[in-house]
Design an enzyme around this catalytic site. Structure first.
Site, short mmCIF file in Angstrom:
data_model
loop_
_atom_site.label_atom_id
_atom_site.label_comp_id
_atom_site.label_asym_id
_atom_site.label_seq_id
_atom_site.Cartn_x
_atom_site.Cartn_y
_atom_site.Cartn_z
N GLN A 47 -22.29 6.16 -10.12
CA GLN A 47 -21.87 7.11 -9.09
C GLN A 47 -21.94 8.55 -9.58
OE1 GLN A 47 -18.45 5.92 -6.53
NE2 GLN A 47 -18.23 4.28 -8.01
N ARG B 288 -18.50 3.31 0.29
CA ARG B 288 -17.27 3.85 0.90
C ARG B 288 -16.75 2.91 1.97
NH1 ARG B 288 -15.74 5.69 -2.82
NH2 ARG B 288 -17.59 4.80 -3.73
N LYS C 52 -10.52 1.51 -10.19
CA LYS C 52 -10.38 2.49 -11.28
C LYS C 52 -9.26 3.48 -10.96
CE LYS C 52 -14.68 3.83 -10.87
NZ LYS C 52 -15.14 2.87 -9.86
N THR C 53 -9.32 4.02 -9.76
CA THR C 53 -8.30 4.99 -9.39
C THR C 53 -6.93 4.31 -9.32
OG1 THR C 53 -9.98 6.22 -8.18
CG2 THR C 53 -7.71 6.74 -7.65
N ASP D 142 -9.98 11.03 -13.70
CA ASP D 142 -10.67 10.17 -12.74
C ASP D 142 -12.11 10.69 -12.57
OD1 ASP D 142 -11.07 8.16 -10.91
OD2 ASP D 142 -9.88 9.05 -9.30
N GLU D 143 -13.02 9.85 -12.12
CA GLU D 143 -14.42 10.26 -11.86
C GLU D 143 -15.02 10.94 -13.09
OE1 GLU D 143 -15.77 9.43 -9.00
OE2 GLU D 143 -14.17 9.35 -7.50
N1 LIG Z 1 -5.76 -5.76 -7.56
C1 LIG Z 1 -5.89 -5.27 -6.35
N2 LIG Z 1 -5.32 -5.86 -5.29
C2 LIG Z 1 -5.45 -5.37 -4.03
N3 LIG Z 1 -6.15 -4.27 -3.73
C3 LIG Z 1 -6.76 -3.62 -4.73
C4 LIG Z 1 -6.67 -4.07 -6.08
N4 LIG Z 1 -7.38 -3.23 -6.85
C5 LIG Z 1 -7.88 -2.28 -6.03
N5 LIG Z 1 -7.50 -2.51 -4.75
C6 LIG Z 1 -7.86 -1.70 -3.57
O1 LIG Z 1 -9.27 -1.59 -3.53
C7 LIG Z 1 -9.67 -0.30 -3.07
C8 LIG Z 1 -10.54 0.35 -4.09
O2 LIG Z 1 -9.78 0.75 -5.21
P1 LIG Z 1 -10.01 2.13 -5.95
O3 LIG Z 1 -10.18 3.21 -4.96
O4 LIG Z 1 -8.98 2.27 -6.99
O5 LIG Z 1 -11.42 1.81 -6.61
P2 LIG Z 1 -12.32 2.76 -7.48
O6 LIG Z 1 -12.89 1.91 -8.55
O7 LIG Z 1 -11.57 3.95 -7.89
O8 LIG Z 1 -13.45 3.14 -6.43
P3 LIG Z 1 -14.50 4.34 -6.49
O9 LIG Z 1 -15.52 3.92 -7.49
O10 LIG Z 1 -15.07 4.41 -5.13
O11 LIG Z 1 -13.76 5.55 -6.92
C9 LIG Z 1 -8.39 0.46 -2.80
O12 LIG Z 1 -8.05 0.34 -1.44
C10 LIG Z 1 -7.38 -0.25 -3.67
O13 LIG Z 1 -6.07 -0.11 -3.19
MG LIG Z 2 -11.89 5.99 -7.51
#
Ligand SMILES: Nc1ncnc2c1ncn2[C@@H]1O[C@H](COP(=O)(O)OP(=O)(O)OP(=O)(O)O)[C@@H](O)[C@H]1O
Ligand SMILES: [Mg+2]
Length: 785
Positions: A258, A616, A35-36, A227-228
């Site tokens: 979350q 995490r 997402k981020t 975000d969040e």
């Molecule tokens: N398509 C992709 N290819 C490679 N790595 C990825 C890809 N998408 C996400 N990642 C990696 O996966 C990890 C999680 O991504 P991110 O932090 O954006 O998830 P999130 O959904 O925001 O998580 P959270 O719910 O904990 O906030 C990060 O290290 C990110 O760089």
């Molecule tokens: Mg995130």
């Protein structure tokens, strides 16, 4: 980086979410699904497609998240564009807007921000003034009621008019809570101060009462990203609505599983109502987790399934299967610390992990001490986030209170804090007279101090003289504030206020530690000014420094000094972050879930918190609990958390592996010794190899004393580095491609040098601090041979 190149780093669903920019959109997805990342890449994409950086507003939950996102974007589109993005926490962005528009809502741009302790102290004073019993009108409880009202945009007037609120207060036996709320707001206003919640309330009111201002910002921000989103509260949600009326280009991302901030007014309904508010909103789902092993993802899924309230998601990982999650049982909290510290040593020595690859996450700040002690014993560097942070220490708050008065002498809480510190013979009776006069006349304490007679204060000669001396002291700082740079004024204040004399009187351990802290604060200001100068700003004022430090959150931790350290933080603070190895500790009934989680709703929130904790972890997650724990001054015996049973056992390793079992034995021995010797809690919060003290040995500084930065590397000049590597003597071209070592940011490579004369600047990619642009005139790095 070329556009096609970074779009290739996304999966199909993520790419779709990045490319859709025609209207409101919502991304709901499980932890670690990108997402981020979608937000980050979307911003880069927007910048590559005609959006000016200052027309993009991105709201994050922590300053740290904003910084990391900005660095990431800088790598894709260049730092020149990334630096002008409006990116930060709700509070920092809104305080920036409020400082520009302060006059319109009856404040000045130098308003101070009250932290939670300031608000509580003001509430306490008001309870006393109203002659109420503070055992009934508990300041903490009143504070959370006021905060709750503000987060729901309920003004004191609306509060007083609401039969529902009055009934609730009556039921809680605090019928005058509304009066306290009203008086509290008046007093903040007289002090030209806002608390954290006010930053939201006043932004909302600014936009509502000044539609032209609102329109201006709504037109300026062509794209708003959040975000969040699951943890935004009603006030934040309303402001986002105000800001997106014009273009209706908004992208929010979040995960209902979350949502962990309902106690601060976060409302999960925001996420559920989004499509009602933005009727044409498109919903995107991401399902693949890229962060964690399959086992960790499956374990987390099996846990969160036990919650009834949730949006169904299918989260999967194609990473390695990974190992089952070890659960270890310790005899005591101290032994739990040992087990974790031993495991970290092993991960470091045998697993090849750096210390910063490890994080210890706990439910409450109080738990950190045990782990600090265990890590210190093993010589493992660590950093504690949150808790009694650097800026909450008494001596630091004292100095900051003087700083606040220099910038905003009307600040009531700062005034009360230092009017008699260091002791200058102004007692409570005199202060109470000032407070009474100020309250009656609806002015600030400072105004009364300036003209005590005009406000009817009867004072004897001696007291009048003491007050006059204090007034002159502060007036001197106030007149210096717009002229002197932050570092010079900061030193002036510490010296002339008498604080230095006070804490350098003796060499008791407490005083030595205070001295170090004040030195650290002053060198922090030095670093702050140098960093800003390097980035091209000139004449950094104390007000600039203050507005930055007053917005620090739990997650920001203390100063980053490039030493690899284990992270210690609460699970709340860990939201959005990731670490290769995560220890979730204190998995006991009564602690996690806490005793107050006595109804299904709060139990589900605690379970979501545990879900956040587990997710995490990238490679390894470790769970632990202790059979006995020293809490509230006595030994308590606990049972394993029910949440451990919520995880499907096929993803757990029960009992713990051989290695851990052996450590249990070692730890048990140590535990018995601890019991015999009593519990000793360490004082130092952050630990590394240490550095030289500025006053070396804590001696009284002689006037005129000049603080010097305690860093090993000082500002580069021809005397501090060999001529061949001095920046000043190298031509711009010859710097490009060179490896350098910066005083603060560590090692990096110079990517580009541009500009001429005083404006010559280098773009440097640092190993640990991202990409930065530094003015060579001020640059504090040396070139590695
Ligand atoms: N398509 C992709 N290819 C490679 N790595 C990825 C890809 N998408 C996400 N990642 C990696 O996966 C990890 C999680 O991504 P991110 O932090 O954006 O998830 P999130 O959904 O925001 O998580 P959270 O719910 O904990 O906030 C990060 O290290 C990110 O760089
Ligand atoms: Mg995130």
């Amino acid at each position: 980086m070329a556009e096609s190149c970074y779009l290739d780093e996304l999966n199909e669903s993520q790419r779709k979410a990045v490319l859709y920019n025609d209207g409101p959109m919502l991304v709901i997805a499980g932890a670690g699904s990108g997402k981020t990342r979608v937000l980050t890449y979307k911003i880069a994409y927007l910048l590559d497609h005609g959006y000016e950086p200052w027309s993009v507003l991105a709201l994050t939950f922590t300053n740290k998240a904003a910084r990391e996102m900005k660095e990431r974007i800088a790598r894709q589109v260049g730092i020149n564009r990334a630096r002008y993005l409006w990116m930060g926490t709700f509070h920092s962005i809104f305080s920036r807007i409020l400082r520009m528009e302060a006059e319109k809502i009856g404040f000045t741009s130098s308003f101070t921000i009250y932290d939670s302790a300031d608000s509580k102290s003001l509430i306490k004073a008001i309870v006393k003034e109203l002659q109420l019993d503070d055992k009934v009108y508990k300041p903490g409880m009143i504070q959370s009621r006021i905060s709750n009202a503000k987060n729901h945009l309920v003004s004191p007037q609306a509060y007083a008019a609401s039969a529902e609120m009055r009934e609730a207060d009556k039921a809680a036996k605090i019928p005058l809570a509304g009066d306290i709320y009203l008086r509290y707001c008046e007093r903040c206003r007289q002090g030209n101060a806002m608390d954290f919640d006010d930053l939201l309330v006043y932004t909302y009111r600014l936009f509502r009462e000044h539609p032209d201002v609102c329109k201006g910002y709504a037109a300026k921000f062509r794209y708003v990203l959040v975000d969040e989103y699951q943890d935004t509260n009603y006030a934040q949600h309303c402001i986002v609505l105000q800001l997106t009326q014009e273009h209706r280009r908004i992208c929010v991302v979040g995960d209902d599983a979350q949502s962990i901030y309902s106690f601060r007014g976060a409302n999960i309904d925001n996420i559920l109502n989004f499509t009602r508010q933005y009727k044409d909103a498109l919903l995107f789902k991401l399902e693949q987790n890229y962060r964690s092993t399959q086992t960790i993802v499956k374990a987390a899924n099996s846990l969160i399934e036990k919650n009834r309230q949730q949006i169904q998601k299918n989260v999967f990982s194609e990473n390695d299967k990974g190992e089952p999650i070890p659960v270890s049982c310790a005899y005591s909290d101290v032994e739990e610390g040992e087990i974790v510290a031993n495991k970290i040593v092993e991960l470091h020595r045998r697993g090849g992990y750096a210390y910063h690859d490890c994080a210890v996450l706990y439910r409450t700040n109080a738990q950190s001490r045990i782990f600090e002690e265990a890590l210190r014993r093993k010589g493992i560097p660590y950093q504690v986030y949150g808790g009694l942070s650097f800026y909450q220490r008494k001596e630091i708050k004292d100095v900051i209170a003087y700083f606040r008065l220099a910038v905003n002498p009307n600040d009531e809480e700062a005034f009360k804090r230092v009017i008699n510190y260091p002791a200058r013979g102004i007692g409570d009776t005199t202060l109470n007279k000032l407070v009474d006069a100020a309250t009656k006349q609806h002015v600030s304490l400072w105004e009364v101090l300036n003209e005590p007679l005009a406000y009817g204060l009867s004072l004897n000669k001696g007291t009048a003289a003491k007050l006059q001396a204090f007034r002159d002291l502060i007036a001197g700082f106030v007149s210096g504030a717009p002229e002197k740079d932050a570092y010079t004024l900061g030193q002036d204040i510490v010296r002339r206020s008498g604080i230095i004399n006070d804490i350098y009187q003796d060499r008791t351990p407490e005083n030595l530690s205070r001295q170090e802290n004040i030195e650290e604060l002053i060198s922090g200001i030095h670093d702050f000014c140098s960093d800003r100068e390097e980035e091209g700003d000139s004449h950094i004022l104390l007000a600039d420094y203050l507005s930055e430090v007053s917005l620090l959150t739990d997650q920001d931790g203390e100063k980053d000094d490039n030493v690899s350290k284990v992270t210690l933080m609460t699970i709340h603070s860990a939201k959005g972050l990731e670490f290769p190895n995560v220890f979730v500790v204190g998995m006991e009934e009564g602690l996690f879930p806490g005793i107050s989680a006595d109804n299904p709703r709060s139990l589900e929130e605690e379970r979501r918190l545990f879900y956040v904790a587990i997710t995490r972890a990238e490679s390894h997650c470790y769970l632990s609990y202790a059979k006995s724990r020293f809490r509230y001054g006595k030994m308590e015996f606990g049972n394993p958390s029910r949440f451990l049973r919520d995880i499907d056992t096929k993803f757990l390793c029960l009992p713990a592996g051989e290695q851990l079992a052996r450590q249990v034995e070692i730890g048990a021995g140590r535990f018995r010794k601890e019991i015999a010797g009593g519990f000793r809690r360490p004082e130092v919060r952050s630990y590394d190899t240490g550095g030289p003290s500025m006053f070396d040995g804590g001696e009284m500084p002689q006037e005129p004393h000049r603080f010097v930065a305690p860093r090993k590397l000082r500002k580069i000049d021809s005397s501090s580095v060999p001529a061949s590597s001095s920046v000043g003597q190298m031509s711009g071209d010859s710097l490009e491609g060179k490896h350098i070592e910066h005083e603060r940011f560590g090692r990096g490579v110079v990517e580009k040098v541009e500009g001429a004369g005083d404006n010559r600047k280098a773009t440097v990619r640092f190993e640990n601090a991202g990409v930065k642009q530094l003015l060579l005139k001020f640059a504090r790095f040396k070139v590695c041979e």
